[in-house]
Scaffold this motif. Structure first.
Motif, PDB file in Angstrom:
ATOM      1  N   GLU A 136     -30.768 -20.365  44.701  1.00 15.08           N
ATOM      2  CA  GLU A 136     -30.285 -20.144  45.955  1.00 15.08           C
ATOM      3  C   GLU A 136     -28.911 -19.882  45.855  1.00 15.08           C
ATOM      4  OE1 GLU A 136     -32.155 -21.707  49.570  1.00 15.08           O
ATOM      5  OE2 GLU A 136     -29.960 -22.498  49.919  1.00 15.08           O
ATOM      6  N   SER A 185     -38.603 -21.250  62.479  1.00 17.16           N
ATOM      7  CA  SER A 185     -37.959 -22.114  61.227  1.00 17.16           C
ATOM      8  C   SER A 185     -38.910 -23.361  61.725  1.00 17.16           C
ATOM      9  CB  SER A 185     -36.847 -21.982  61.075  1.00 17.16           C
ATOM     10  OG  SER A 185     -35.984 -20.827  60.982  1.00 17.16           O
ATOM     11  N   GLY A 237     -41.748 -21.243  51.571  1.00 19.75           N
ATOM     12  CA  GLY A 237     -42.710 -20.137  51.931  1.00 19.75           C
ATOM     13  C   GLY A 237     -42.994 -20.204  53.424  1.00 19.75           C
ATOM     14  N   ASN A 240     -41.980 -13.563  52.144  1.00 20.05           N
ATOM     15  CA  ASN A 240     -41.568 -14.601  51.229  1.00 20.05           C
ATOM     16  C   ASN A 240     -40.803 -14.040  50.138  1.00 20.05           C
ATOM     17  OD1 ASN A 240     -42.486 -16.727  52.566  1.00 20.05           O
ATOM     18  ND2 ASN A 240     -44.494 -16.876  51.214  1.00 20.05           N
ATOM     19  N   ARG A 300     -25.565 -25.988  57.113  1.00 15.68           N
ATOM     20  CA  ARG A 300     -24.490 -24.943  57.404  1.00 15.68           C
ATOM     21  C   ARG A 300     -23.710 -25.428  58.747  1.00 15.68           C
ATOM     22  NH1 ARG A 300     -28.024 -19.659  57.684  1.00 15.68           N
ATOM     23  NH2 ARG A 300     -29.360 -21.208  58.490  1.00 15.68           N
ATOM     24  N   GLY A 320     -33.919 -15.944  57.036  1.00 12.72           N
ATOM     25  CA  GLY A 320     -35.065 -15.708  57.909  1.00 12.72           C
ATOM     26  C   GLY A 320     -35.374 -14.366  58.653  1.00 12.72           C
ATOM     27  N   GLY A 326     -38.273 -22.082  54.231  1.00 11.39           N
ATOM     28  CA  GLY A 326     -37.597 -22.268  53.232  1.00 11.39           C
ATOM     29  C   GLY A 326     -37.904 -21.980  51.877  1.00 11.39           C
TER      30      GLY A 326
HETATM   31  P1  ATP Z   1     -31.937 -18.226  58.329  1.00 13.18           P
HETATM   32  O1  ATP Z   1     -32.106 -18.638  60.055  1.00 13.18           O
HETATM   33  O2  ATP Z   1     -30.951 -18.976  57.704  1.00 13.18           O
HETATM   34  O3  ATP Z   1     -31.860 -16.763  58.261  1.00 13.18           O
HETATM   35  P2  ATP Z   1     -34.674 -19.411  58.600  1.00 13.18           P
HETATM   36  O4  ATP Z   1     -34.321 -20.836  59.077  1.00 13.18           O
HETATM   37  O5  ATP Z   1     -34.962 -18.393  59.590  1.00 13.18           O
HETATM   38  O6  ATP Z   1     -33.268 -18.818  57.764  1.00 13.18           O
HETATM   39  P3  ATP Z   1     -35.866 -20.022  56.026  1.00 13.18           P
HETATM   40  O7  ATP Z   1     -37.196 -20.704  56.256  1.00 13.18           O
HETATM   41  O8  ATP Z   1     -34.804 -20.757  55.554  1.00 13.18           O
HETATM   42  O9  ATP Z   1     -35.768 -19.094  57.424  1.00 13.18           O
HETATM   43  O10 ATP Z   1     -35.954 -18.894  55.218  1.00 13.18           O
HETATM   44  C1  ATP Z   1     -37.040 -17.521  55.514  1.00 13.18           C
HETATM   45  C2  ATP Z   1     -38.080 -17.356  54.244  1.00 13.18           C
HETATM   46  O11 ATP Z   1     -36.985 -16.911  53.362  1.00 13.18           O
HETATM   47  C3  ATP Z   1     -38.726 -18.431  53.668  1.00 13.18           C
HETATM   48  O12 ATP Z   1     -39.984 -18.616  54.686  1.00 13.18           O
HETATM   49  C4  ATP Z   1     -38.752 -18.255  52.450  1.00 13.18           C
HETATM   50  O13 ATP Z   1     -40.072 -17.299  52.308  1.00 13.18           O
HETATM   51  C5  ATP Z   1     -37.651 -17.622  52.100  1.00 13.18           C
HETATM   52  N1  ATP Z   1     -36.728 -18.485  51.313  1.00 13.18           N
HETATM   53  C6  ATP Z   1     -35.565 -19.000  52.074  1.00 13.18           C
HETATM   54  N2  ATP Z   1     -34.999 -19.949  51.072  1.00 13.18           N
HETATM   55  C7  ATP Z   1     -35.687 -19.569  49.880  1.00 13.18           C
HETATM   56  C8  ATP Z   1     -35.336 -20.420  48.657  1.00 13.18           C
HETATM   57  N3  ATP Z   1     -34.358 -21.247  48.472  1.00 13.18           N
HETATM   58  N4  ATP Z   1     -36.389 -20.005  47.777  1.00 13.18           N
HETATM   59  C9  ATP Z   1     -37.245 -19.149  47.871  1.00 13.18           C
HETATM   60  N5  ATP Z   1     -37.318 -18.605  49.182  1.00 13.18           N
HETATM   61  C10 ATP Z   1     -36.708 -18.856  50.266  1.00 13.18           C
END
Ligand code: ATP
Ligand code: MG
Length: 314
Positions: free
Chosen positions: A253, A197, A233, A285, A105, A260, A230
């Motif tokens: 998705e 993350s 999990g 999750n 993004r 997050g 992501g």
């Molecule tokens: P952001 O900053 O964009 O809000 P992030 O980078 O802090 O997100 P991610 O790891 O992308 O966090 O997502 C948080 C949680 O959401 C993951 O640990 C997972 O449990 C769930 N998640 C995110 N994307 C997916 C996906 N494509 N399919 C299933 N679960 C997802």
């Protein structure tokens, strides 16, 4: 008096405009969809309220329809918005987000000089009265003023014995000043709960893996470190040495923004209500997965009973 755990969130409350097409340019006319109420701490606050926490949001919006939209959404979901100020002169902040073919993004932020950037240390006295937890995020570190407010609250929380939860939520577009990074490192060092993350702990702390740094933080006083991965999990590491990969929930998705924060709001609300951390991570999750199935940062926020039902379906 409410028996729900009291969570205080601070930071940017803004609206988001989402590019309609993958690969859309921000330098040419295109379709943008919004305004969606947003701001990472606001998404987390909203989700934590839906999951049963007594949430108070500290922030600022303009006296304009974008500000109205943010307040209506948060209040409608049960967040106490009494500490969200309304700036009479500056407009509510706006973030433009667009997606690339590889899933990454880019953001354009109009935040620091907007109403959304006007949270400052003055006026925060008493904000942590009766709080169980203060949640802070790296995405809020966009100005000297905002970092000052975060540090004031973090130090006050430490002095009062209020737990701090911290998500580094690094936005490279905003985080360009070494002093701001230094502020985030101080907050990280004070945090009981760290919700990072993949790649964020090394980005803040230096060479090493996520789990190596998580173990260092646990050795320095953190209780729980979660590495969000992501669709895979998350990994949950706890003081005392327990480490567990908690698998994600497969979904299609549509819009990853807010996953997050949904994860964090669910996890915190559950842990603060006494749910064992591994179970809280399972709920989180599912919440993160559900959040990516709809366009718009808060559109996929869900109540805890829906999340539990979904988990039971497998
Ligand atoms: P952001 O900053 O964009 O809000 P992030 O980078 O802090 O997100 P991610 O790891 O992308 O966090 O997502 C948080 C949680 O959401 C993951 O640990 C997972 O449990 C769930 N998640 C995110 N994307 C997916 C996906 N494509 N399919 C299933 N679960 C997802
Ligand atoms: Mg994040």
């Amino acid at each position: 008096m409410s028996l729900a755990p009291r969570l205080v969130c601070v930071g940017e409350v803004l609206v988001e405009m989402v590019a309609e097409e993958i690969g859309q340019s921000a330098a040419e006319p295109g379709h943008w969809i919004g305004p969606y109420p947003s701001g990472a701490p606001a998404i987390l606050a909203d989700q934590a309220a839906l999951c049963g926490a007594d949430v108070s949001m500290i922030g600022c919006v303009g006296a304009d329809p974008f500000g109205d939209a943010c307040l209506a959404r948060l209040e409608g979901d049960g967040v106490d918005v009494g500490r969200i100020a309304r700036d009479r002169e500056l407009p509510t902040g706006v973030a433009f987000v667009r997606y690339h073919e590889d899933g990454s993004r880019s953001f354009i932020f109009h935040v620091a000089d907007s109403a959304s950037g006007q949270v400052d240390a003055a006026g925060l006295a008493g904000a942590l009265e009766g709080a169980d937890c203060l949640h802070l995020m790296g995405s809020s570190a966009f100005s000297d003023r905002s970092v000052g407010a975060m540090l004031t609250l973090a130090r006050d929380a430490s002095a009062r014995g209020v737990r701090i939860s911290f998500d580094p939520n690094i936005r490279p577009e905003m985080l360009t000043r070494e002093a701001h990074l230094q502020g985030l490192r101080e907050i990280l060092g004070r945090a009981s709960y760290v919700l990072a993350s993949e790649g964020e702990l090394p980005a803040l702390l230096g060479d090493g893996s996520d789990t190596d740094w998580a173990r260092v933080l646990l050795g320095r006083g953190a209780e729980i470190v979660v590495i969000k991965r992501g669709e895979k999990g998350c990994t949950l590491l706890q003081r005392g040495g327990s480490e567990e990969d908690v698998p994600g929930t497969p979904v299609a998705e549509v819009d990853p923004t807010g996953a997050g924060d949904c994860f964090g709001g669910t996890f915190l609300a559950a842990v603060l209500q006494g749910v064992p951390p591994v179970q809280a991570a399972r709920y989180a999750n599912v919440a993160g997965a559900l959040s990516v199935t709809e366009r718009g940062p808060m559109s996929g926020n869900r109540r805890l009973d829906e999340i539990i039902d979904r988990l039971a379906q497998g």
